[in-house]
Design an enzyme around this catalytic site. Sequence first.
Site, mmCIF file in Angstrom:
data_model
loop_
_atom_site.group_PDB
_atom_site.id
_atom_site.type_symbol
_atom_site.label_atom_id
_atom_site.label_comp_id
_atom_site.label_asym_id
_atom_site.label_seq_id
_atom_site.Cartn_x
_atom_site.Cartn_y
_atom_site.Cartn_z
ATOM 1 N N GLY A 167 0.820 -1.212 0.000
ATOM 2 C CA GLY A 167 0.000 0.000 0.000
ATOM 3 C C GLY A 167 0.849 1.256 0.000
ATOM 4 N N ASP A 168 2.159 1.085 -0.024
ATOM 5 C CA ASP A 168 3.070 2.236 -0.049
ATOM 6 C C ASP A 168 4.238 1.911 -0.967
ATOM 7 O OD1 ASP A 168 4.519 4.670 0.816
ATOM 8 O OD2 ASP A 168 3.039 4.686 2.428
#
Length: 406
Positions: A177-178
């Site tokens: 997610g990053d």
Amino acid sequence: MHHWDYFDYCAISCRAHSASLTDFGGVGDGTTSNTKAFQAAVDHLSQFESDGGSMLFVPPGKWLTGSFNITSHFTLFLHKDAVLLASQGEPWWDKFHKGELQCTRPYLIEIMHSENIQISNLTLVNSPSWHVHPVYCSNVIVQGLTILAPVTVPNTDGINPDSCTNTRIEDCYIVSGDDCIAVKSGWDEYGIAFGMPTKQLVIRRLTCISPFSAVIALGSEMSGGIQDVRAEDILAINSESGVRIKTAVGRGGYVKDIYVRGMTMKTMKWAFWMTGNYGSHADNNYDPNALPVIQNINYRDMVAENVTMAARLEGISGDPFTGICISNVTIGMAKKAKKVAWNCTDIEGISSGVVPRPCQELPDQGSAYVAACNFPTESLPIDSLEIQTCSYRRKYLLDNHVQKHL
């Protein structure tokens, strides 16, 4: 009746002593806590730090544990059917989303102030925050990791080398997610004061999926400096940006001598992104005159398809990002692509053989100039670090039930 458990494995350092988690009361049933067993094992094995080092073997099973520290000259070895089960990562994400946390979320693996580090052949799943964080380290090899986290959870970065020298990251598969890899070196006035750069970093054979972040990010915490980063043979799928430089006024420091080549991108928002106004300060005591130096950034030999916008390159007014070189790059635009493929402000550089045609700040040098943005030919010291073949030998007693079947 005694039975020998033995196998060979590859490592930077072999160890003279070994033990199994079960020697310290470990139970791999998925419900019994093993935190005390891990800590007791490490405490016992730490006596061998200056006597050939030690290895802790984790047998097949599901080993529930809280966090524990490890020691020097030590190998934590997981059997291929061993799972370390942490207390669950999801409550951290929920509390973060609700704004209920008064502290930062923990990392899955953090190695500090160390040298000759190897993290290899592991699957890491659902960290509360970053998955692998070597900080203030040298001679680091990260190899053969699979890192999986939900793409909607913030700050679940894959591998974040932070103020490290001579690091090699290779053969990794990351869904996050990053940023899949975020290169860092300290934040604002604290990073400037500490002054420990990340340098001599090589990244190769990385596959990344990160719909809301970068495949390789440099910054935004880069106040100690980032220099001599080489990335090659990178596959980016469904990610926000391929290579992103993040910085801001107040960071100081530098990002320079960056080389990326042999990158394939499929379904991207931006191929290249540079952000000079990232913001996000540690506190309000940063120096507004501390301007970052971004220079000698080289991207070459890349192909991309289904891209919304080729590049968004935004330097800092009065502090342009210079020496940007993009060569032999073909970017296929998406059907719903932005009308303007390149957006450039406060940057300077050149291009050669780039499609679609870059902004005027990166003037085309013609096909005769195709050798631009050259990758360094000499290898880094971390590439010559010798890997040894080590052996694990262990005698254990078989119970009567098993003996009858032999």
